[in-house]
Design an enzyme around this catalytic site. Sequence first.
Site, PDB file in Angstrom:
ATOM      1  CE1 TYR A   1      14.576  30.249  -2.848  1.00 24.40           C
ATOM      2  CE2 TYR A   1      15.203  28.228  -2.661  1.00 24.40           C
ATOM      3  CZ  TYR A   1      14.291  28.681  -3.807  1.00 24.40           C
ATOM      4  OH  TYR A   1      13.809  28.804  -4.394  1.00 24.40           O
TER       5      TYR A   1
ATOM      6  CE  LYS B   1       0.346  -0.237   4.914  1.00 28.95           C
ATOM      7  NZ  LYS B   1      -1.046  -1.069   6.137  1.00 28.95           N
TER       8      LYS B   1
END
Length: 371
Positions: free
Chosen positions: A266, A39
């Site tokens: 950044y 899954k």
Amino acid sequence: MVVAVTRPTRLNISQAAVTHNVQQVRESAHASFVFLAVKANAYGFGLVPMSQAALAGGVDGLAVAVLDEGLALRQAGITAPILVLGITLPQYAKLLADNQVMATVGSLAWLETAAEYLSPDGPRLQVNLAVDTGMGRIGFRERATLETAITYLKAHDDIFDYQSIMTHFSEADSTEEDYFHQQLHCWHELTDGLPMPPLVHLANSGAAMYHADEMPTDVIRAGTVVYGVEPSLGELRDDDYLEPVMTLETELVFVKRCHKGEGVSYGHTYYTEEGEWIGTVPVGYGDGLPRKMQGFEVIVNGEHRPIVGKLAMDQMMISLPGELPIGTTVTIIGRQGDVENRLEDVADYVGLAPWEISTGLQERIYRQITD
């Protein structure tokens, strides 16, 4: 979905490790039939390649969360048994039956509604009954209603195939065993003496590895252990019996020599030293890596080197020991020589569970089976 095959970032699945881990769990649980949970994109390892590796490694069936995952496996040519662990809306009963995907059912009402979409002239719907013994998620909670559902299935065996029954333990991989034994007792109270189907599966990875002598384990649902992560994270057993399955690696695509005080990425949360070499690699938080990995040490030329500056969406920077050629391999998860980063190491660094890391890895990362 766009898979970035043109950049050198790869998630490698070791076939040898998968085969080894499947053998370990089968032997420990004395199991003759092993479902592997694939899954959530096979826990982030890649739905189709991981499923293919698992089947090649000896797994007997695959367990998914939603029907769409099962259909994707069928479209990829996989013919092995597939079980949907969650509840599928009953109006998709025919789609389930046509594709021979087993439906998990937790109520008589679901069966009655699904019957409206099935025909004796078509394929029968394979049914897995879920029994809630204390997980509190889905499943029958009373013996009488479970018995009624089984009776209904047998009375309508022209459209239903009673193939499977299961429960799920909420805590099977801990030194605290009281609740586990409470659930096991509840299972017996709810099911003992009732007609059982061919597949009776209680054990997940933890139950299979630590409680195989306390319950039926002829059929098990493995997960973490096959992916190479010890279910108790070393609390109940050392992880040396498993082999790591995943390698996440990339390459240097840009290298530069910096002066003292140059800001990186950044916000300039990192400033370079005089003469420091900085390398850029094409992977970032847009690929599912947590931004908290700043400072984590990846492996370059057999030694650990730190991620510097904030991770950008598609790239991140590394402090290098010196000038290195473009194309040098950078291992984020995996081994170079005697140096290794495990999935658990990344998880520990950012304060998450291993599966929160792996399931976050985006499908943009190219996945492949190796060795």
